[in-house]
Design a protein around this motif. Structure first.
Motif, PDB file in Angstrom:
ATOM      1  N   GLY A   1       0.801  -1.194   0.045  1.00  0.00           N
ATOM      2  CA  GLY A   1      -0.105   0.194  -0.213  1.00  0.00           C
ATOM      3  C   GLY A   1       1.029   1.121  -0.336  1.00  0.00           C
ATOM      4  N   ALA A   2       1.749   1.353   0.978  1.00  0.00           N
ATOM      5  CA  ALA A   2       3.200   2.246   0.393  1.00  0.00           C
ATOM      6  C   ALA A   2       3.218   3.127  -0.512  1.00  0.00           C
ATOM      7  CB  ALA A   2       3.565   2.192   1.845  1.00  0.00           C
ATOM      8  N   ALA A   3       4.604   1.740  -1.018  1.00  0.00           N
ATOM      9  CA  ALA A   3       5.010   2.034  -2.498  1.00  0.00           C
ATOM     10  C   ALA A   3       4.008   1.879  -3.594  1.00  0.00           C
ATOM     11  CB  ALA A   3       5.104  -0.016  -2.454  1.00  0.00           C
ATOM     12  N   GLY A   4       2.539   1.648  -3.295  1.00  0.00           N
ATOM     13  CA  GLY A   4       1.622   2.410  -3.984  1.00  0.00           C
ATOM     14  C   GLY A   4       1.206   2.803  -4.520  1.00  0.00           C
ATOM     15  N   TYR A   5       0.545   4.339  -3.273  1.00  0.00           N
ATOM     16  CA  TYR A   5       0.410   4.975  -3.123  1.00  0.00           C
ATOM     17  C   TYR A   5       1.450   6.004  -3.513  1.00  0.00           C
ATOM     18  CZ  TYR A   5      -2.811   8.786  -0.960  1.00  0.00           C
ATOM     19  OH  TYR A   5      -2.718   9.512  -0.247  1.00  0.00           O
ATOM     20  N   TYR A   6       2.238   5.819  -2.442  1.00  0.00           N
ATOM     21  CA  TYR A   6       3.356   7.486  -2.312  1.00  0.00           C
ATOM     22  C   TYR A   6       4.140   7.183  -3.192  1.00  0.00           C
ATOM     23  CZ  TYR A   6       1.271   8.396   2.353  1.00  0.00           C
ATOM     24  OH  TYR A   6       0.921   8.695   3.354  1.00  0.00           O
ATOM     25  N   GLY A   7       4.886   6.018  -4.102  1.00  0.00           N
ATOM     26  CA  GLY A   7       5.740   5.626  -5.732  1.00  0.00           C
ATOM     27  C   GLY A   7       6.373   6.770  -5.420  1.00  0.00           C
ATOM     28  N   GLY A   8       7.836   6.929  -5.985  1.00  0.00           N
ATOM     29  CA  GLY A   8       8.687   7.577  -6.356  1.00  0.00           C
ATOM     30  C   GLY A   8       9.604   6.353  -4.833  1.00  0.00           C
ATOM     31  N   LYS A   9      10.714   8.024  -3.936  1.00  0.00           N
ATOM     32  CA  LYS A   9      11.528   6.977  -3.756  1.00  0.00           C
ATOM     33  C   LYS A   9      10.690   5.336  -2.294  1.00  0.00           C
ATOM     34  CE  LYS A   9      14.948  10.658  -3.354  1.00  0.00           C
ATOM     35  NZ  LYS A   9      14.226  11.467  -3.245  1.00  0.00           N
TER      36      LYS A   9
ATOM     37  N   ASP B   1       8.677   4.044  -2.818  1.00  0.00           N
ATOM     38  CA  ASP B   1       8.857   2.557  -3.954  1.00  0.00           C
ATOM     39  C   ASP B   1       9.712   2.118  -3.852  1.00  0.00           C
ATOM     40  OD1 ASP B   1       6.580   2.214  -7.432  1.00  0.00           O
ATOM     41  OD2 ASP B   1       7.561   0.659  -5.244  1.00  0.00           O
ATOM     42  N   SER B   2      10.232   2.496  -4.216  1.00  0.00           N
ATOM     43  CA  SER B   2      12.051   1.735  -5.009  1.00  0.00           C
ATOM     44  C   SER B   2      12.449   1.338  -3.921  1.00  0.00           C
ATOM     45  CB  SER B   2      12.549   2.957  -5.399  1.00  0.00           C
ATOM     46  OG  SER B   2      12.188   3.315  -6.306  1.00  0.00           O
ATOM     47  N   LEU B   3      11.977   1.921  -2.866  1.00  0.00           N
ATOM     48  CA  LEU B   3      12.853   0.825  -1.178  1.00  0.00           C
ATOM     49  C   LEU B   3      12.086  -0.207  -0.664  1.00  0.00           C
ATOM     50  CD1 LEU B   3      15.380   2.130   0.632  1.00  0.00           C
ATOM     51  CD2 LEU B   3      13.221   3.053   2.053  1.00  0.00           C
TER      52      LEU B   3
ATOM     53  N   ARG C   1      13.054  -3.001  -3.767  1.00  0.00           N
ATOM     54  CA  ARG C   1      14.260  -3.698  -3.873  1.00  0.00           C
ATOM     55  C   ARG C   1      14.460  -4.319  -2.508  1.00  0.00           C
ATOM     56  NH1 ARG C   1      13.865  -0.434  -7.686  1.00  0.00           N
ATOM     57  NH2 ARG C   1      12.191  -2.879  -7.794  1.00  0.00           N
ATOM     58  N   GLY C   2      13.941  -3.786  -1.088  1.00  0.00           N
ATOM     59  CA  GLY C   2      13.501  -4.694  -0.012  1.00  0.00           C
ATOM     60  C   GLY C   2      13.823  -6.067  -0.304  1.00  0.00           C
ATOM     61  N   THR C   3      11.699  -6.133  -0.626  1.00  0.00           N
ATOM     62  CA  THR C   3      11.339  -7.186  -1.376  1.00  0.00           C
ATOM     63  C   THR C   3      11.696  -7.918  -2.482  1.00  0.00           C
ATOM     64  OG1 THR C   3       9.910  -5.771  -3.408  1.00  0.00           O
ATOM     65  CG2 THR C   3       8.398  -6.144  -0.398  1.00  0.00           C
TER      66      THR C   3
ATOM     67  N   ALA D   1       7.794 -15.811   3.684  1.00  0.00           N
ATOM     68  CA  ALA D   1       8.110 -15.896   2.230  1.00  0.00           C
ATOM     69  C   ALA D   1       7.021 -15.591   1.673  1.00  0.00           C
ATOM     70  CB  ALA D   1       8.523 -17.465   2.105  1.00  0.00           C
ATOM     71  N   PHE D   2       6.097 -15.378   1.576  1.00  0.00           N
ATOM     72  CA  PHE D   2       5.062 -14.729   0.936  1.00  0.00           C
ATOM     73  C   PHE D   2       4.602 -12.919   0.828  1.00  0.00           C
ATOM     74  CE2 PHE D   2       2.984 -18.252  -1.534  1.00  0.00           C
ATOM     75  CZ  PHE D   2       3.121 -19.494  -0.981  1.00  0.00           C
ATOM     76  N   SER D   3       5.204 -12.877   1.828  1.00  0.00           N
ATOM     77  CA  SER D   3       4.931 -11.383   2.105  1.00  0.00           C
ATOM     78  C   SER D   3       5.269 -10.420   0.555  1.00  0.00           C
ATOM     79  CB  SER D   3       6.013 -10.814   3.284  1.00  0.00           C
ATOM     80  OG  SER D   3       5.216 -11.248   4.218  1.00  0.00           O
ATOM     81  N   PRO D   4       6.284 -10.447   0.244  1.00  0.00           N
ATOM     82  CA  PRO D   4       6.569  -9.592  -0.759  1.00  0.00           C
ATOM     83  C   PRO D   4       5.635  -9.817  -1.903  1.00  0.00           C
ATOM     84  CG  PRO D   4       8.355 -11.830  -1.000  1.00  0.00           C
ATOM     85  CD  PRO D   4       8.056 -11.399   0.738  1.00  0.00           C
ATOM     86  N   LYS D   5       5.539 -10.760  -2.699  1.00  0.00           N
ATOM     87  CA  LYS D   5       4.459 -11.575  -3.151  1.00  0.00           C
ATOM     88  C   LYS D   5       3.558 -10.934  -3.009  1.00  0.00           C
ATOM     89  CE  LYS D   5       5.547 -16.760  -3.810  1.00  0.00           C
ATOM     90  NZ  LYS D   5       6.902 -16.745  -4.497  1.00  0.00           N
TER      91      LYS D   5
END
Lengths: 303, 323, 329
Positions: free
Chosen positions: A124-132, A134-136, A139-141, A174-178
């Motif tokens: 949710g955070a990655a998709g909504y805020y985008g930008g850095k 999202d990248s962070l 890459r972690g996942t 294991a499934f969290s990043p997915k």
């Protein structure tokens, strides 16, 4: 302009809502779902499995039937006494399958629940805020995605011990990043709609926008993934138990039943067929259900 | 408290640039104008002129690159997030697309109620609901529709919901971003009439963004024409239509399809296509397509000058009043 | 009229869509005749049935929902519904060409524009690749695009130019009938003016017949010879340009004209048509327009109005004209 040219028949919101009811979106979707025969079949099979798992203590007794060895009756083929036959230690296979269902379902569903929660926050955070942000997060996942599920679970169990809790956490991780990916792409699909901008323009805070406007509109693809990942999780549990790392005997689990039955497979195939079919039907049911949900919730088909 | 006729919004040298791979995209480039309370300013232009970005930047839904927006005496850029949220009550927006501007999972009553709830204006739930009903009356939505979802309604009704939402907090100023462009002709007329009535009864100031010149003429007191991010002409509606000064405005007006078979005029056709808004040269951006292009147009950017009383134009063909 | 003289003849076309056991009456009893060299403007708002009519001509209705219930369509005298799939394919692109509304999605992004123009030629005529490319270059010039751009890809063109490319593709095989479905709606008004001028020029140069679908009366006034006004699947009024613009008879036609903002008179209040466009799954009984009509009489809610010819060219379908040809509006 406060002119109320129309008469008001009621004075409270409750009365108005009672008179002019909401059309139930859920009901309409349910009707549409019912039209998909294979999906309904999947649902029925899955419900049977769940029902069996829940009523296990009433169907059979754990201590006397499932675990207790009974060498005299070992390796018997299916008969009226033992519908699925007995295993190498004389235990009733049907009873073990039934209890195995409990294990698989409980751990599988809990693990996916954990990863769903993590996925909602991160994705949710990655998709909504985008930008850095999202990248962070992505890459972690990505790092976690590189590791095969079984290997990751292995590592955690080896490090922290082999308990049901650790198994759940391991699979959850294991499934969290997915899930993060799924949630992220669903959020991206929704976030550019004007009603999100409208929410901002009326003064809603990000927290509210994400929870009330974005996520409710992302449920479709997420629900589909939940069913499919539960299937995957059950398969992973079976695989780990098969390898001797997950659920340990004498606790029955379909995977470890396959493992212990392997040596007798040639002459007594019924020992592996039962757990094999159990796994097969569970995965099949969940996949049919997931596909059916995907078709039902497909936004293109809406009006 | 401002009374009608006083300046409600002042935009000064507003710029919004976007950084893209090819360079800097000048979406809004040095736009300035004032808007008096109770009046309607139409912003007209074709795709790529920056009018949509202008509307959103004024409301700070997009952060401006530079320049000022002074609303009701307050410099919007200096406000922090919570002050901005507070002042948002007075500045609302109506969106173009009636299909994507409403949350598909909320009933229209919930959508209209949300701004009132968020602003904490009416704590009592029943009273708040009565206000929702009042708003629905104002925009012409029947009471029985309170619990309908957007997909059950047609474009015109959905747009009415959008208008009701914008009115919910009793704003002074509404940015209307192409509010009728997606609607059928017969429905457009209904919505335009509704908006005019609301303005008359509530004294609201509109910034009406559109590409449709016949519509803008009907609803605006003043019209500003935008081209590639710049304001090229601004005048009262009648003056603009009767005596346009900028060659682009002339071409735009002559291009309007007229539903008449007699007394048809010869169209002024523009050469070529829009030039790029990325890293534009400091010359007149319309020069390449202008049929009255002079030498100076390809060398210097024309400033916005007042060529007639209250009639502004950015074109080398015209001189400031009195010179 | 000799059927051979009319490039397009649609007779009593009725089309339905069946969705989830619900029937949508998209088009009912539509008649359109276009003689050689003329342009027919089919005017209506959303859901009137214009696009369905156009798609029926080439039997391009979306399956399985779309169904031609009855009627005949003749292109150059040939009965379209009686053609074999092979003959139909031969007709599409060569005798009948279509231009759609959205230039973005009508072009294949991974083929050059030259290839796309040439494609039609190669399917329908025996031309070598080299010859096809040469002709494609010519077509681009004809629509006002420098011929050198023949090897560029769609994304390198702006919206207006894409639409010109689509027109070039449509005209590549010299069709007898061009169907244009809202060809300029997605374009800016100055670009629209350019494209309309192009369409007019092309019209003058060839005997090609055009069916122009639009909701904008201004465009009709510019390029059309005949006009048909559609509402809820039926043509309610039809005639020459002069018939409709100077002597309109149907209350809906009146409403359409009145809804338009008048540039000359900005102060005037707009006179919208009250009410909403009817739900095609649930049309009102009798005349579909009666709930919104200020001239409605009792019979309007009971009986379908019959077609009444007011002159050689002008007909209207309205109970006001059951007894008289005088203008009742």
């Amino acid at each position: 302009m406060q002119a109320t040219s129309t008469a008001r028949p009621f004075t409270t919101k409750k009365e108005f809502y009672a008179q002019f009811k909401k059309k139930s979106i859920a009901h309409e979707l349910w009707l549409r779902f019912l039209k998909n025969k294979t999906a309904v079949m999947g649902l029925i099979i899955f419900c049977i499995i769940v029902a069996v798992a829940i009523t296990a203590p009433w169907i059979t007794n754990y201590d006397t039937v499932v675990i207790k060895m009974n060498i005299a009756e070992r390796l018997q083929p299916p008969s009226m006494n033992h519908w699925f036959g007995t295993d190498e230690l004389g235990r009733d296979i049907l009873a073990r399958i039934v209890y195995g269902a409990r294990v698989s379902l409980v751990i599988g569903i809990s693990a996916i629940f954990v990863s769903l929660m993590v996925g909602l926050v991160l994705g949710g955070a990655a998709g909504y805020y985008g930008g850095k942000t999202d990248s962070l997060i992505m890459r972690g996942t990505d790092v976690f995605l590189c590791l095969p599920d079984v290997l990751l679970a292995l590592a955690i169990i080896a490090a922290f011990g082999n308990t049901k809790l650790n198994l759940t956490i391991a699979i959850g991780l294991a499934f969290s990043p997915k899930f993060s990916r799924v949630v992220r792409s669903a959020v991206i699909g929704v976030r550019d709609n004007e009603y999100i901008e409208a929410a901002r323009s009326i003064g809603a805070l990000d927290k509210r926008i994400i929870s009330r406007h974005v996520l409710p509109n992302c449920i479709g693809p997420i629900i589909v993934q939940v069913t499919l990942y539960v299937a995957n999780a059950i398969l992973t549990i079976a695989a780990l138990s098969f390898l001797g790392l997950g659920i340990q005997p004498p606790t029955p689990e379909w995977g470890n039943m396959l493992a212990s039955g392997r040596t007798y497979m040639r002459d007594f195939p019924h020992i592996v067929m039962a757990p094999g079919l159990a796994i097969f039907f569970t995965i099949l049911a969940l996949n049919l259900l997931g596909d059916g949900l995907r078709d039902t919730l497909d936004p293109r088909l809406k009006h | 408290m401002n009374s009608l006729g006083e300046i409600l919004l002042e935009v000064k040298n507003l710029k919004k640039y976007f950084h893209v791979a090819a360079g800097t995209l000048h979406a809004v480039d040095d736009v300035s104008f004032t808007l008096e309370e109770g009046r309607t300013l139409g912003i007209v232009g074709e795709s790529g002129c920056g009018k949509t970005t202008l509307g959103r930047t004024i409301l700070r839904l997009i952060e401006p690159t530079s320049g000022e927006m002074v609303f009701n005496g307050k410099d919007l850029r200096k406000l922090n997030t919570s002050e901005m949220r507070y002042i948002r009550r007075e500045m609302q927006i109506i969106f173009q697309d009636p299909y994507s501007s409403l949350n598909p999972r909320k009933t229209i009553a919930e959508t209209i109620e949300e701004p009132i709830f968020l602003a904490g204006l009416i704590p009592d739930s029943d009273k708040r609901f009565m206000r929702v009903l009042d708003l629905m009356d104002t925009v012409g939505l029947a009471q029985r529709l309170i619990n309908t979802y957007p997909h059950e309604l047609d474009g015109g009704r959905r747009q009415r919901v959008g208008i009701a939402r914008a009115l919910a907090m009793n704003p002074k100023f509404i940015v209307c971003d192409e509010p009728v462009s997606s609607l059928d002709v017969s429905i457009q007329a209904q919505i335009l009439n509704l908006m005019k009535t609301i303005q008359r009864d509530m004294g609201i100031t509109y910034l009406f963004i559109t590409h449709d010149l016949s519509v803008v003429n009907h609803i605006s007191d003043d019209i500003a024409v935008m081209y590639l991010g710049r304001l090229v002409e601004k005048a009262p509606s009648e003056a603009l239509f009767q005596k346009p000064l900028h060659p682009y405005t002339e071409a735009l007006l002559s291009a309007i399809p007229v539903a008449r078979i007699h007394n048809r005029h010869e169209r002024i056709l523009l050469k070529g296509e829009l030039t790029s808004p990325i890293n534009p040269e400091p010359v007149c951006r319309f020069a390449a397509r202008c049929n009255q292009c002079m030498d100076i147009c390809t060398k210097e950017e024309p400033p916005l000058i007042e060529a007639r009383p209250n009639h502004f134009v950015a074109c080398h063909l015209h001189k400031p009043m009195g010179s | 009229m000799n059927a051979q003289q009319n490039t397009l003849e649609i007779k009593n076309l009725t089309v339905e869509y069946v969705v989830d056991d619900e029937v949508v009456h998209a088009v009912t009893g539509v008649n359109i005749t276009i003689p050689a060299g003329k342009t027919f403007g089919l005017v209506g708002e959303t859901g009137a049935g214009k696009t369905t009519t156009a798609l029926s001509i080439l039997n391009l209705l979306p399956l399985p929902a779309g169904r031609i219930v009855s009627g005949e369509i003749f292109v150059n005298g040939q009965d379209v519904f009686k053609l074999s799939p092979k003959q139909l394919r031969a007709m599409r692109g060569s005798q009948v060409a279509m231009v759609f509304q959205d230039p973005m999605s009508s072009l294949n992004p991974i083929k050059t524009v030259g290839e796309q123009i040439a494609e039609g030629m190669k399917i329908h005529r025996e031309v070598s690749d080299k010859e096809a490319l040469r002709q494609a270059t010519n077509m681009l010039e004809m629509v006002g695009i420098p011929g050198g751009r023949v090897s560029e890809y769609p994304h390198q063109f702006s919206g207006g130019m894409k639409q010109r490319v689509i027109i070039a593709i449509a005209l590549a095989c010299n069709p007898d009938l061009l169907i244009a479905d809202e060809p300029t709606t997605a374009l800016d008004v100055t670009i629209q003016a350019q494209v309309l001028k192009l369409i007019k020029e092309l019209r003058e140069k060839s005997p090609m017949v055009m069916l122009m679908i639009t909701h904008a009366l201004g465009i009709v006034a510019e390029v059309c010879d005949f006009v048909g006004i559609m509402y809820a699947g039926r043509i309610v009024e039809c005639g020459t340009l002069a018939d409709i613009f100077d002597n309109l008879r149907h209350p809906y036609t009146r409403g359409l004209f009145d809804s338009l903002p008048d540039i000359e008179n900005r102060r005037a209040e707009l006179k919208p048509i009250p009410g909403l466009i009817p739900d095609p799954m649930n049309l009102p009984p009798g005349c579909a327009f009666h709930p919104r009509c200020s001239y409605a009489k009792p019979e309007c809610s009971r009986d379908l109005p019959q077609v009444r010819w007011l002159s050689d060219t002008h007909y209207v379908s309205c109970h006001l004209y059951n007894e008289t040809v005088e203008n009742m509006l």
